[in-house]
Design a protein around this motif. Structure first.
Motif, mmCIF file in Angstrom:
data_model
loop_
_atom_site.group_PDB
_atom_site.id
_atom_site.type_symbol
_atom_site.label_atom_id
_atom_site.label_comp_id
_atom_site.label_asym_id
_atom_site.label_seq_id
_atom_site.Cartn_x
_atom_site.Cartn_y
_atom_site.Cartn_z
ATOM 1 N N ASP A 1 9.489 13.643 6.556
ATOM 2 C CA ASP A 1 9.668 15.043 6.947
ATOM 3 C C ASP A 1 8.297 15.704 7.009
ATOM 4 N N ASN A 2 8.265 17.028 6.949
ATOM 5 C CA ASN A 2 6.995 17.736 7.130
ATOM 6 C C ASN A 2 6.004 17.541 5.996
ATOM 7 N N LEU A 3 6.469 17.041 4.855
ATOM 8 C CA LEU A 3 5.566 16.904 3.713
ATOM 9 C C LEU A 3 5.473 15.493 3.162
ATOM 10 N N THR A 4 6.494 14.693 3.365
ATOM 11 C CA THR A 4 6.506 13.375 2.728
ATOM 12 C C THR A 4 6.519 12.242 3.751
ATOM 13 N N GLY A 5 6.104 11.086 3.268
ATOM 14 C CA GLY A 5 6.096 9.890 4.107
ATOM 15 C C GLY A 5 5.829 8.677 3.242
ATOM 16 N N ASP A 6 5.686 7.535 3.896
ATOM 17 C CA ASP A 6 5.448 6.288 3.178
ATOM 18 C C ASP A 6 4.295 5.541 3.829
ATOM 19 N N ALA A 7 3.574 4.791 3.011
ATOM 20 C CA ALA A 7 2.497 3.954 3.530
ATOM 21 C C ALA A 7 2.804 2.500 3.223
ATOM 22 N N GLN A 8 2.614 1.639 4.213
ATOM 23 C CA GLN A 8 2.690 0.194 4.025
ATOM 24 C C GLN A 8 1.261 -0.313 3.978
ATOM 25 N N ILE A 9 0.927 -1.009 2.893
ATOM 26 C CA ILE A 9 -0.458 -1.475 2.755
ATOM 27 C C ILE A 9 -0.477 -2.799 1.988
ATOM 28 N N GLY A 10 -1.039 -3.816 2.602
ATOM 29 C CA GLY A 10 -1.196 -5.118 1.963
ATOM 30 C C GLY A 10 0.091 -5.663 1.362
ATOM 31 N N GLY A 11 1.224 -5.445 2.037
ATOM 32 C CA GLY A 11 2.504 -5.951 1.538
ATOM 33 C C GLY A 11 3.188 -5.026 0.545
ATOM 34 N N PHE A 12 2.563 -3.915 0.220
ATOM 35 C CA PHE A 12 3.165 -2.933 -0.685
ATOM 36 C C PHE A 12 3.586 -1.685 0.092
ATOM 37 N N SER A 13 4.420 -0.895 -0.560
ATOM 38 C CA SER A 13 4.841 0.368 0.027
ATOM 39 C C SER A 13 4.709 1.459 -1.030
ATOM 40 N N VAL A 14 4.245 2.634 -0.613
ATOM 41 C CA VAL A 14 4.112 3.733 -1.565
ATOM 42 C C VAL A 14 4.464 5.051 -0.874
ATOM 43 N N ALA A 15 5.182 5.902 -1.611
ATOM 44 C CA ALA A 15 5.549 7.222 -1.079
ATOM 45 C C ALA A 15 4.383 8.190 -1.285
#
Lengths: 197, 85
Positions: free
Chosen positions: A80-94
Protein backbone atom coordinates in the motif's frame (compact mmCIF):
# COMPACT_ATOMS: atom_id res chain seq x y z
CA UNK A 1 18.14 -7.69 12.60
CA UNK A 2 17.12 -4.24 11.49
CA UNK A 3 17.85 -1.84 8.64
CA UNK A 4 16.87 1.75 7.98
CA UNK A 5 17.56 4.44 5.40
CA UNK A 6 16.87 8.16 5.31
CA UNK A 7 16.69 10.30 2.18
CA UNK A 8 16.78 14.08 2.30
CA UNK A 9 14.37 15.05 -0.47
CA UNK A 10 15.85 18.49 -1.24
CA UNK A 11 19.37 17.09 -1.17
CA UNK A 12 18.62 14.18 -3.48
CA UNK A 13 16.94 16.55 -5.92
CA UNK A 14 20.28 18.30 -6.26
CA UNK A 15 22.64 15.33 -6.08
CA UNK A 16 21.00 12.68 -8.25
CA UNK A 17 19.19 12.89 -11.57
CA UNK A 18 17.22 9.66 -11.68
CA UNK A 19 15.95 10.61 -15.13
CA UNK A 20 19.36 10.32 -16.72
CA UNK A 21 19.58 7.64 -19.37
CA UNK A 22 20.14 4.17 -17.93
CA UNK A 23 19.67 5.08 -14.26
CA UNK A 24 16.33 3.42 -13.64
CA UNK A 25 17.35 0.23 -15.44
CA UNK A 26 20.53 -0.05 -13.33
CA UNK A 27 18.66 0.37 -10.07
CA UNK A 28 15.19 -1.09 -10.47
CA UNK A 29 13.64 -4.35 -11.57
CA UNK A 30 11.22 -4.19 -14.50
CA UNK A 31 8.32 -4.54 -12.05
CA UNK A 32 9.62 -1.57 -10.05
CA UNK A 33 10.14 0.46 -13.21
CA UNK A 34 6.49 -0.19 -14.12
CA UNK A 35 5.41 1.09 -10.69
CA UNK A 36 7.49 4.24 -11.23
CA UNK A 37 6.16 4.87 -14.73
CA UNK A 38 2.58 4.42 -13.58
CA UNK A 39 2.99 6.58 -10.50
CA UNK A 40 1.58 10.13 -10.56
CA UNK A 41 4.46 11.03 -8.23
CA UNK A 42 7.41 9.36 -9.93
CA UNK A 43 10.05 11.26 -7.96
CA UNK A 44 8.57 10.24 -4.60
CA UNK A 45 8.15 6.66 -5.76
CA UNK A 46 11.73 6.40 -7.01
CA UNK A 47 13.18 7.48 -3.68
CA UNK A 48 10.73 5.51 -1.61
CA UNK A 49 11.75 2.34 -3.50
CA UNK A 50 15.39 3.29 -3.22
CA UNK A 51 15.24 3.80 0.55
CA UNK A 52 13.38 0.49 0.92
CA UNK A 53 16.20 -1.25 -0.93
CA UNK A 54 18.83 0.39 1.24
CA UNK A 55 16.99 -0.57 4.44
CA UNK A 56 16.64 -4.15 3.21
CA UNK A 57 20.32 -4.25 2.29
CA UNK A 58 21.43 -3.18 5.76
CA UNK A 59 19.12 -5.78 7.31
CA UNK A 60 20.61 -8.39 4.97
CA UNK A 61 24.19 -7.49 5.95
CA UNK A 62 23.25 -7.86 9.63
CA UNK A 63 22.02 -11.34 8.81
CA UNK A 64 25.49 -12.08 7.52
CA UNK A 65 24.70 -11.64 3.84
CA UNK A 66 27.53 -10.97 1.41
CA UNK A 67 27.97 -7.36 0.30
CA UNK A 68 27.07 -6.33 -3.25
CA UNK A 69 26.56 -3.05 -5.12
CA UNK A 70 23.78 -3.72 -7.63
CA UNK A 71 20.52 -2.28 -6.31
CA UNK A 72 18.42 -4.29 -8.76
CA UNK A 73 19.40 -7.50 -6.97
CA UNK A 74 16.87 -6.39 -4.36
CA UNK A 75 13.26 -6.72 -5.53
CA UNK A 76 10.56 -4.58 -3.93
CA UNK A 77 6.84 -5.20 -4.00
CA UNK A 78 4.44 -2.64 -2.56
CA UNK A 79 1.42 -3.49 -0.45
CA UNK A 80 0.00 0.00 0.00
CA UNK A 81 1.10 3.62 0.30
CA UNK A 82 3.38 2.95 3.26
CA UNK A 83 4.32 -0.71 3.37
CA UNK A 84 5.97 -3.24 1.11
CA UNK A 85 8.32 -6.19 1.02
CA UNK A 86 11.88 -6.71 -0.16
CA UNK A 87 13.29 -9.93 -1.59
CA UNK A 88 17.03 -10.09 -1.06
CA UNK A 89 19.45 -13.01 -1.29
CA UNK A 90 16.67 -15.58 -0.80
CA UNK A 91 15.18 -13.73 2.17
CA UNK A 92 12.10 -11.57 2.48
CA UNK A 93 11.55 -8.64 4.82
CA UNK A 94 8.64 -6.25 5.37
CA UNK A 95 9.46 -2.56 5.18
CA UNK A 96 7.59 0.52 6.32
CA UNK A 97 8.21 3.99 4.91
CA UNK A 98 7.51 7.37 6.42
CA UNK A 99 7.09 9.94 3.67
CA UNK A 100 7.16 13.67 4.35
CA UNK A 101 7.87 16.67 2.14
CA UNK A 102 11.36 16.87 3.60
CA UNK A 103 12.46 13.26 3.91
CA UNK A 104 11.69 9.62 3.25
CA UNK A 105 12.59 7.20 6.03
CA UNK A 106 12.25 3.47 5.44
CA UNK A 107 12.89 0.74 7.99
CA UNK A 108 12.49 -3.01 8.18
CA UNK A 109 9.74 -4.27 10.42
CA UNK A 110 10.62 -6.60 13.27
CA UNK A 111 8.65 -9.38 14.89
CA UNK A 112 6.27 -8.58 17.73
CA UNK A 113 8.74 -9.72 20.40
CA UNK A 114 10.36 -6.33 20.10
CA UNK A 115 9.47 -2.73 20.48
CA UNK A 116 10.94 -0.88 17.55
CA UNK A 117 12.03 2.72 17.92
CA UNK A 118 12.54 4.86 14.80
CA UNK A 119 13.71 8.43 15.06
CA UNK A 120 14.47 11.11 12.47
CA UNK A 121 16.27 14.33 13.31
CA UNK A 122 17.78 17.34 11.61
CA UNK A 123 21.58 17.36 11.73
CA UNK A 124 23.27 20.47 13.10
CA UNK A 125 25.49 20.80 10.04
CA UNK A 126 25.62 19.33 6.56
CA UNK A 127 29.20 18.13 6.82
CA UNK A 128 30.04 14.60 5.80
CA UNK A 129 32.84 14.38 8.37
CA UNK A 130 30.65 15.14 11.37
CA UNK A 131 27.32 13.64 10.31
CA UNK A 132 28.23 10.08 11.07
CA UNK A 133 29.46 10.98 14.57
CA UNK A 134 26.42 13.12 15.24
CA UNK A 135 24.09 10.30 14.18
CA UNK A 136 25.98 7.89 16.48
CA UNK A 137 25.68 10.32 19.38
CA UNK A 138 21.96 10.79 18.87
CA UNK A 139 21.43 7.04 19.01
CA UNK A 140 23.59 6.64 22.12
CA UNK A 141 21.76 9.48 23.88
CA UNK A 142 18.47 7.69 23.25
CA UNK A 143 19.88 4.30 24.32
CA UNK A 144 21.17 5.91 27.54
CA UNK A 145 17.66 7.11 28.38
CA UNK A 146 15.82 3.90 27.47
CA UNK A 147 18.32 1.57 29.15
CA UNK A 148 19.05 3.89 32.11
CA UNK A 149 22.78 3.93 31.38
CA UNK A 150 25.33 6.70 31.64
CA UNK A 151 25.67 8.14 28.13
CA UNK A 152 29.38 8.90 28.44
CA UNK A 153 30.06 5.19 29.07
CA UNK A 154 28.40 4.16 25.81
CA UNK A 155 30.26 3.85 22.52
CA UNK A 156 29.89 2.32 19.09
CA UNK A 157 32.72 0.14 17.81
CA UNK A 158 33.00 -1.99 14.73
CA UNK A 159 33.79 -5.69 14.94
CA UNK A 160 36.23 -7.45 12.58
CA UNK A 161 33.56 -7.76 9.90
CA UNK A 162 32.92 -4.03 10.08
CA UNK A 163 29.58 -4.46 11.81
CA UNK A 164 28.90 -1.70 14.36
CA UNK A 165 28.08 -2.73 17.93
CA UNK A 166 27.13 -0.73 21.02
CA UNK A 167 29.30 -1.03 24.11
CA UNK A 168 28.74 -0.02 27.73
CA UNK A 169 32.31 0.32 28.98
CA UNK A 170 33.85 -2.92 27.62
CA UNK A 171 30.57 -4.84 27.66
CA UNK A 172 28.88 -5.51 24.34
CA UNK A 173 25.15 -4.72 24.48
CA UNK A 174 22.65 -6.93 22.68
CA UNK A 175 20.92 -4.13 20.80
CA UNK A 176 20.02 -4.42 17.14
CA UNK A 177 20.22 -1.03 15.49
CA UNK A 178 20.69 0.71 12.18
CA UNK A 179 21.93 4.23 11.41
CA UNK A 180 21.50 6.44 8.38
CA UNK A 181 22.24 10.02 7.39
CA UNK A 182 21.75 11.94 4.18
CA UNK A 183 21.90 15.67 3.49
CA UNK A 184 20.43 17.54 6.45
CA UNK A 185 18.85 14.50 8.11
CA UNK A 186 19.93 11.69 10.35
CA UNK A 187 17.89 8.69 11.49
CA UNK A 188 18.17 5.57 13.57
CA UNK A 189 16.09 2.51 14.28
CA UNK A 190 16.64 0.02 17.08
CA UNK A 191 14.93 -2.92 18.71
CA UNK A 192 14.13 -3.27 22.37
CA UNK A 193 13.10 -6.69 23.66
CA UNK A 194 9.76 -6.63 25.45
CA UNK A 195 10.49 -7.44 29.09
CA UNK A 196 8.73 -10.39 30.71
CA UNK A 197 7.66 -8.48 33.80
CA UNK B 1 46.19 1.83 -21.50
CA UNK B 2 48.78 2.30 -18.80
CA UNK B 3 47.77 2.29 -15.18
CA UNK B 4 48.60 5.93 -14.44
CA UNK B 5 46.48 7.14 -17.34
CA UNK B 6 43.57 4.93 -16.29
CA UNK B 7 43.69 6.17 -12.68
CA UNK B 8 43.73 9.76 -13.96
CA UNK B 9 40.65 9.10 -16.12
CA UNK B 10 38.85 7.32 -13.31
CA UNK B 11 39.56 10.25 -11.00
CA UNK B 12 37.88 12.57 -13.49
CA UNK B 13 34.81 10.33 -13.48
CA UNK B 14 34.45 10.08 -9.72
CA UNK B 15 35.46 13.65 -8.86
CA UNK B 16 31.96 15.22 -9.06
CA UNK B 17 30.58 12.68 -6.56
CA UNK B 18 33.33 12.74 -3.93
CA UNK B 19 32.33 14.10 -0.53
CA UNK B 20 35.64 13.68 1.25
CA UNK B 21 38.07 15.86 -0.71
CA UNK B 22 40.99 15.07 1.57
CA UNK B 23 40.64 11.34 0.89
CA UNK B 24 40.32 12.16 -2.81
CA UNK B 25 43.61 14.08 -2.63
CA UNK B 26 45.30 11.01 -1.14
CA UNK B 27 43.68 8.58 -3.56
CA UNK B 28 45.45 5.29 -4.18
CA UNK B 29 44.39 2.00 -5.79
CA UNK B 30 43.09 0.86 -2.41
CA UNK B 31 40.78 3.85 -1.90
CA UNK B 32 37.22 2.68 -1.29
CA UNK B 33 34.42 4.66 -2.95
CA UNK B 34 31.96 4.59 -0.08
CA UNK B 35 34.00 4.21 3.11
CA UNK B 36 36.91 6.49 2.06
CA UNK B 37 35.50 8.96 -0.45
CA UNK B 38 32.03 9.00 1.20
CA UNK B 39 30.36 8.71 -2.18
CA UNK B 40 26.65 8.02 -1.64
CA UNK B 41 25.21 4.86 -3.12
CA UNK B 42 23.01 6.68 -5.65
CA UNK B 43 26.11 8.41 -7.00
CA UNK B 44 27.83 5.03 -7.26
CA UNK B 45 25.21 4.29 -9.92
CA UNK B 46 26.18 7.57 -11.63
CA UNK B 47 29.82 6.48 -11.63
CA UNK B 48 28.90 3.17 -13.26
CA UNK B 49 26.83 4.99 -15.92
CA UNK B 50 29.56 7.59 -16.55
CA UNK B 51 32.11 4.79 -16.91
CA UNK B 52 29.88 2.98 -19.41
CA UNK B 53 29.51 6.17 -21.43
CA UNK B 54 33.17 7.08 -21.42
CA UNK B 55 34.48 3.68 -22.53
CA UNK B 56 31.43 2.56 -24.48
CA UNK B 57 31.15 -0.60 -22.38
CA UNK B 58 28.33 -2.27 -20.51
CA UNK B 59 28.77 -2.94 -16.80
CA UNK B 60 26.45 -5.73 -15.69
CA UNK B 61 25.39 -6.55 -12.12
CA UNK B 62 28.33 -8.87 -11.48
CA UNK B 63 30.82 -6.24 -12.58
CA UNK B 64 29.04 -3.50 -10.67
CA UNK B 65 29.29 -5.62 -7.53
CA UNK B 66 33.06 -5.63 -7.94
CA UNK B 67 33.34 -1.84 -8.29
CA UNK B 68 33.92 -0.93 -4.66
CA UNK B 69 37.35 0.62 -4.83
CA UNK B 70 39.71 2.20 -7.36
CA UNK B 71 41.63 -1.00 -8.07
CA UNK B 72 38.55 -3.15 -8.70
CA UNK B 73 36.97 -0.45 -10.88
CA UNK B 74 40.13 -0.33 -12.99
CA UNK B 75 40.00 -4.11 -13.28
CA UNK B 76 36.41 -3.99 -14.54
CA UNK B 77 37.21 -1.27 -17.09
CA UNK B 78 40.27 -3.13 -18.41
CA UNK B 79 38.35 -6.39 -18.63
CA UNK B 80 35.40 -4.81 -20.50
CA UNK B 81 37.64 -2.92 -22.91
CA UNK B 82 39.60 -6.11 -23.63
CA UNK B 83 36.35 -8.01 -24.23
CA UNK B 84 35.38 -5.47 -26.90
CA UNK B 85 38.47 -6.59 -28.80
Amino acid sequence: MIGNDIIDIAYTQKSTNYQRRGFLAKVFTTYEQDIIHQSPHAFTTVWRLWSMKEAAYKWYLQKGGRPFNSPNRIAITLRDNLTGDAQIGGFSVAILSELTKEYTHSYTQSSQQYIQVNEVFRLSQNNVNTQSAETHNRLLARIAIDWHLEETCLSIKKDRQGKPLIYFHAQKLDIHFSLSHHGDFGAFSFLQAISES
Amino acid sequence: MDKEALIAELKEIIKPYVQDQEAFGNLTEDTHFITDLKINSANLVDIVLDTEDKYNIEIDNDSMDKMSDVKSAMGVIEEKIAAKG
